[in-house]
Structure formats: structure tokens, C-alpha cells
Design a protein around this motif. Structure first.
Motif, short mmCIF file in Angstrom:
data_model
loop_
_atom_site.label_atom_id
_atom_site.label_comp_id
_atom_site.label_asym_id
_atom_site.label_seq_id
_atom_site.Cartn_x
_atom_site.Cartn_y
_atom_site.Cartn_z
N GLY A 1 2.90 -12.60 3.68
CA GLY A 1 2.67 -11.40 2.90
C GLY A 1 2.50 -10.20 3.83
N ILE A 2 3.26 -9.16 3.58
CA ILE A 2 3.20 -7.95 4.41
C ILE A 2 2.45 -6.87 3.63
CG2 ILE A 2 4.56 -6.16 5.57
CD1 ILE A 2 6.82 -8.23 5.81
N PRO A 3 1.44 -6.26 4.25
CA PRO A 3 0.70 -5.21 3.54
C PRO A 3 1.60 -4.03 3.21
CG PRO A 3 -0.12 -5.47 5.81
CD PRO A 3 0.95 -6.49 5.61
N PRO A 4 1.32 -3.33 2.12
CA PRO A 4 2.20 -2.23 1.71
C PRO A 4 2.23 -1.07 2.70
CG PRO A 4 0.20 -2.28 0.39
CD PRO A 4 0.20 -3.53 1.22
N TYR A 5 1.21 -0.95 3.52
CA TYR A 5 1.14 0.17 4.46
C TYR A 5 1.88 -0.09 5.77
CZ TYR A 5 -2.86 -2.75 5.66
OH TYR A 5 -3.68 -3.82 5.94
N VAL A 6 2.45 -1.27 5.94
CA VAL A 6 3.22 -1.54 7.15
C VAL A 6 4.63 -1.02 6.93
CG1 VAL A 6 4.22 -3.36 8.60
CG2 VAL A 6 1.85 -3.53 7.87
N ALA A 7 5.04 -0.10 7.79
CA ALA A 7 6.36 0.52 7.66
C ALA A 7 7.44 -0.52 7.95
CB ALA A 7 6.48 1.70 8.61
N GLN B 1 -5.02 -9.64 2.99
CA GLN B 1 -5.19 -9.81 1.54
C GLN B 1 -6.61 -10.18 1.15
OE1 GLN B 1 -1.90 -11.68 -0.67
NE2 GLN B 1 -0.86 -11.82 1.30
N LEU B 2 -7.42 -10.57 2.14
CA LEU B 2 -8.82 -10.91 1.87
C LEU B 2 -9.71 -9.67 1.89
CD1 LEU B 2 -9.04 -14.14 4.04
CD2 LEU B 2 -8.55 -13.94 1.59
N GLY B 3 -9.13 -8.52 2.21
CA GLY B 3 -9.88 -7.27 2.23
C GLY B 3 -10.40 -6.97 3.62
N GLY B 4 -11.51 -6.31 3.68
CA GLY B 4 -12.09 -5.93 4.95
C GLY B 4 -11.95 -4.43 5.18
N ILE B 5 -12.78 -3.90 6.05
CA ILE B 5 -12.84 -2.45 6.27
C ILE B 5 -11.53 -1.91 6.84
CG2 ILE B 5 -13.93 -2.58 8.55
CD1 ILE B 5 -14.82 -0.03 5.85
N ARG B 6 -10.92 -2.61 7.79
CA ARG B 6 -9.67 -2.14 8.39
C ARG B 6 -8.57 -2.05 7.33
NH1 ARG B 6 -7.49 -4.98 13.66
NH2 ARG B 6 -9.38 -4.01 14.40
N HIS B 7 -8.46 -3.09 6.49
CA HIS B 7 -7.45 -3.09 5.43
C HIS B 7 -7.70 -1.96 4.43
CE1 HIS B 7 -4.86 -4.26 2.16
NE2 HIS B 7 -5.90 -4.46 1.38
N PHE C 1 -6.23 3.15 2.11
CA PHE C 1 -6.62 4.49 1.71
C PHE C 1 -5.62 5.52 2.25
CE2 PHE C 1 -8.68 8.44 3.08
CZ PHE C 1 -9.11 8.94 1.86
N TRP C 2 -5.29 5.46 3.54
CA TRP C 2 -4.37 6.42 4.14
C TRP C 2 -2.95 6.24 3.62
CZ3 TRP C 2 -5.80 10.80 5.68
CH2 TRP C 2 -7.06 10.98 6.23
N TRP C 3 -2.56 5.01 3.35
CA TRP C 3 -1.23 4.74 2.79
C TRP C 3 -1.11 5.40 1.42
CZ3 TRP C 3 -0.33 1.27 -1.46
CH2 TRP C 3 1.02 1.09 -1.75
N ARG C 4 -2.14 5.23 0.59
CA ARG C 4 -2.11 5.86 -0.74
C ARG C 4 -2.13 7.38 -0.63
NH1 ARG C 4 -6.18 1.88 -4.07
NH2 ARG C 4 -4.58 0.39 -4.69
#
Length: 184
Positions: free
Chosen positions: A128-134, A151-157, A162-165
Motif C-alpha cells: 500500500g502506497i500512501p496518497p502523499y507519495v508522489a 496505514q496504522l497512523g502515527g504523527i509522521r503519517h 495534512f500537507w498533502w490535503r
């Protein structure tokens, strides 16, 4: 994939999955694996993020099993298996928990079921690739590495999300302004 090949195919797919994840993620990923199983249910949650939260809550309550234990569970439903997908659910320093998501033949529509009822199950491994990875499809530039546990969350994610949105909202706003300027 035949029933008799199930354990060996899953072992090989697990190895491929870990290799793929090592290429894409900055984490050290242990090859000491345990497994959990989940039926693919497309009716839970309204969007990707909501489904991920629900799936995490359910998966956190599951007890991981060995490869032979999970193969025994898959063997019991083998005749009804349509698709088997391996994902890294959680990577810890000393073990990796692989989630096996499966889709049943009987979950398909009544019209489609007769065409697949005698098919052997398909096997896939996916990272699974996070949506914010170009995504850089036609570039020689390497894709940004990410946390395999995103996908488990965490502050970095949450920070990256937040910045991606924010970037998405700004770019959408600029496109609308540009379109309105061109119309008027």
C-alpha cells in the motif's frame, strides 16, 4: 494455484512482498513473519481512510498465526477462494505481520459466479502506497521512500497527510480561479 501448492506459493509471495517493501520503504523489515486473515468486504466504511480505521481496529484484535496455521485456515475455504492478496499489516523490528485479504467466489454477483466457480484462486502481493507519495511513472528519479506502517497512523503519517490535503486544496482552488478568469 492448486490447493497442494498453497503453502509454498504463499511462502514465495511473502518473500516477494518483503522484497518489494524493502525497495519502497525506509523501515527495516523483518523476514520473521506471522499472518492474519481478513475477508475483503467492500461494504464497510465510506472512503479509504474510514475503511482503514475500521480494518485496523478489527485486525488489532486478531492473534497472528504461523504460515502453517494460516494455510490450514485457507485450505478450509479453498474451494470458495477467488482472490488472495498479501499486504504487510505491521512491521516490527523482530517480526512482520502479513495480512492475507481474501475475496470469496460467492461474494460476486449471481450472474458472474457461474463463470468463476471452477477457477483456482489468484494470488497477489501488494504494498500500500500512501496518497502523499508522489508517483513518478516516467522518471529516472526514484520514488520517495515511505513508512511501511503508514496505514496504522502515527504523527509522521498524519503530518504528511495534512500537507498533502493542504496542497490538494490549494491546487484545486488555483485551478478554479484560473478557469473562472478564463471564462470571464
Amino acid at each position: 494455484m492448486k490447493k497442494i501448492e498453497l503453502q509454498e506459493k504463499i511462502r514465495k509471495a511473502t518473500s516477494s512482498l518483503i522484497d518489494m517493501a524493502k525497495d519502497m520503504c525506509w523501515n527495516k523489515i523483518s523476514e520473521n513473519c506471522e499472518y492474519i486473515m481478513s475477508e475483503i468486504d467492500e461494504s464497510i466504511g465510506k472512503n479509504f481512510f474510514e475503511r482503514a480505521k475500521i480494518r485496523k481496529k478489527i485486525n488489532d484484535r486478531k492473534s497472528p498465526k504461523s504460515l502453517s496455521g494460516i494455510v490450514a485456515d485457507l485450505t478450509s475455504i479453498y474451494e470458495n477462494l477467488y482472490d488472495i492478496n498479501l499486504y504487510i499489516y505491521k512491521s516490527l523490528p523482530n517480526k512482520t505481520i502479513i495480512e492475507i485479504r481474501y475475496f470469496l467466489k460467492t461474494s460476486h454477483t449471481d450472474e458472474f459466479y457461474p463463470t468463476i466457480k471452477n477457477n483456482e484462486p489468484m494470488l497477489h502481493c501488494k504494498v500500500g502506497i500512501p496518497p502523499y507519495v508522489a508517483k513518478k511513472p516516467n522518471s529516472t528519479e526514484k520514488q520517495e521512500l515511505f513508512d511501511v506502517n503508514w496505514q496504522l497512523g502515527g504523527i509522521r503519517h498524519e503530518w504528511k497527510k495534512f500537507w498533502w490535503r493542504a496542497e490538494y486544496r490549494i491546487s484545486r482552488s488555483l485551478k478554479i480561479k484560473k478557469r473562472n478568469k478564463n471564462v470571464g
